[in-house]
Write an enzyme that holds these catalytic residues in place. Structure first.
Site, PDB file in Angstrom:
ATOM      1  CE1 TYR A  45     -12.469  25.676  29.794  1.00 40.83           C
ATOM      2  CE2 TYR A  45     -14.070  26.323  28.126  1.00 40.83           C
ATOM      3  CZ  TYR A  45     -12.763  26.122  28.520  1.00 40.83           C
ATOM      4  OH  TYR A  45     -11.743  26.350  27.630  1.00 40.83           O
ATOM      5  N   GLY A  47     -17.961  20.955  34.971  1.00 33.67           N
ATOM      6  CA  GLY A  47     -17.600  19.570  35.231  1.00 33.67           C
ATOM      7  C   GLY A  47     -16.092  19.431  35.154  1.00 33.67           C
ATOM      8  N   GLY A  49     -12.424  19.100  33.885  1.00 33.75           N
ATOM      9  CA  GLY A  49     -11.694  19.560  32.707  1.00 33.75           C
ATOM     10  C   GLY A  49     -12.339  20.752  32.042  1.00 33.75           C
ATOM     11  CG  HIS A  65     -15.646  27.946  39.576  1.00 35.30           C
ATOM     12  ND1 HIS A  65     -15.399  26.592  39.679  1.00 35.30           N
ATOM     13  CD2 HIS A  65     -15.785  28.407  40.851  1.00 35.30           C
ATOM     14  CE1 HIS A  65     -15.392  26.255  40.957  1.00 35.30           C
ATOM     15  NE2 HIS A  65     -15.623  27.334  41.684  1.00 35.30           N
ATOM     16  CG  ASP A  66     -12.880  25.286  35.129  1.00 35.82           C
ATOM     17  OD1 ASP A  66     -13.507  24.980  36.165  1.00 35.82           O
ATOM     18  OD2 ASP A  66     -13.017  24.680  34.044  1.00 35.82           O
ATOM     19  CG  ASP A 111     -16.315  27.515  45.410  1.00 40.84           C
ATOM     20  OD1 ASP A 111     -15.723  27.370  44.321  1.00 40.84           O
ATOM     21  OD2 ASP A 111     -16.129  26.757  46.381  1.00 40.84           O
TER      22      ASP A 111
END
Length: 137
Positions: A45, A47, A49, A65-66, A111
């Protein structure tokens, strides 16, 4: 320990505005011998995608985070990758400013949480640049 960033001297392509804020947060929380770029292609995860199950605690930071960015995108007009925000790096922590529930504050909190998570998670060299087709199902 004092970390010195050579980022300004490097030949680095421009990034979406928010990523500059996020990179600064990451540099503030990770060990001095690491660079933010070492977290850009890590696990399933960290990076661009992401798929499958996170392979360790650090990868789970990126997974969360995604998902956090996904929630922020539900706010009309909120693009987490380009949204800038106000924050302060102080006393080993990160403070986000802005009204609760606004796009900027939510993205900053995403973040902040990820950067602090990176700083508290073990970096396993063997999980960098993994074959995601094989390991991330």
């Amino acid at each position: 320990a004092v970390c010195v960033s050579l980022l300004g001297a490097a030949n680095i392509p421009p990034h979406p505005l928010n990523l500059i804020n996020f990179m600064e947060m990451i540099r503030y929380t990770i060990p001095c011998e690491k660079t933010w770029g070492e977290y850009a292609d890590y696990g399933c995860y960290c990076g661009a995608g992401g798929s499958g199950r996170p392979i360790d605690a650090l990868d789970r930071c990126c997974y969360v985070h995604d998902n956090c960015y996904g929630e922020a995108e539900k706010i009309p007009g909120c693009n987490p990758k380009t949204k800038t925000y106000s924050y302060k790096l102080t006393k080993r922590t990160i403070i986000c400013y802005g009204a609760a529930g606004t796009c900027g504050r939510i993205v900053c909190d995403c973040d902040r949480t990820a950067a602090l998570c990176f700083g508290n998670s073990e970096y396993i060299e063997g999980h960098k640049n993994i074959d995601t087709k094989r390991h991330c199902r």
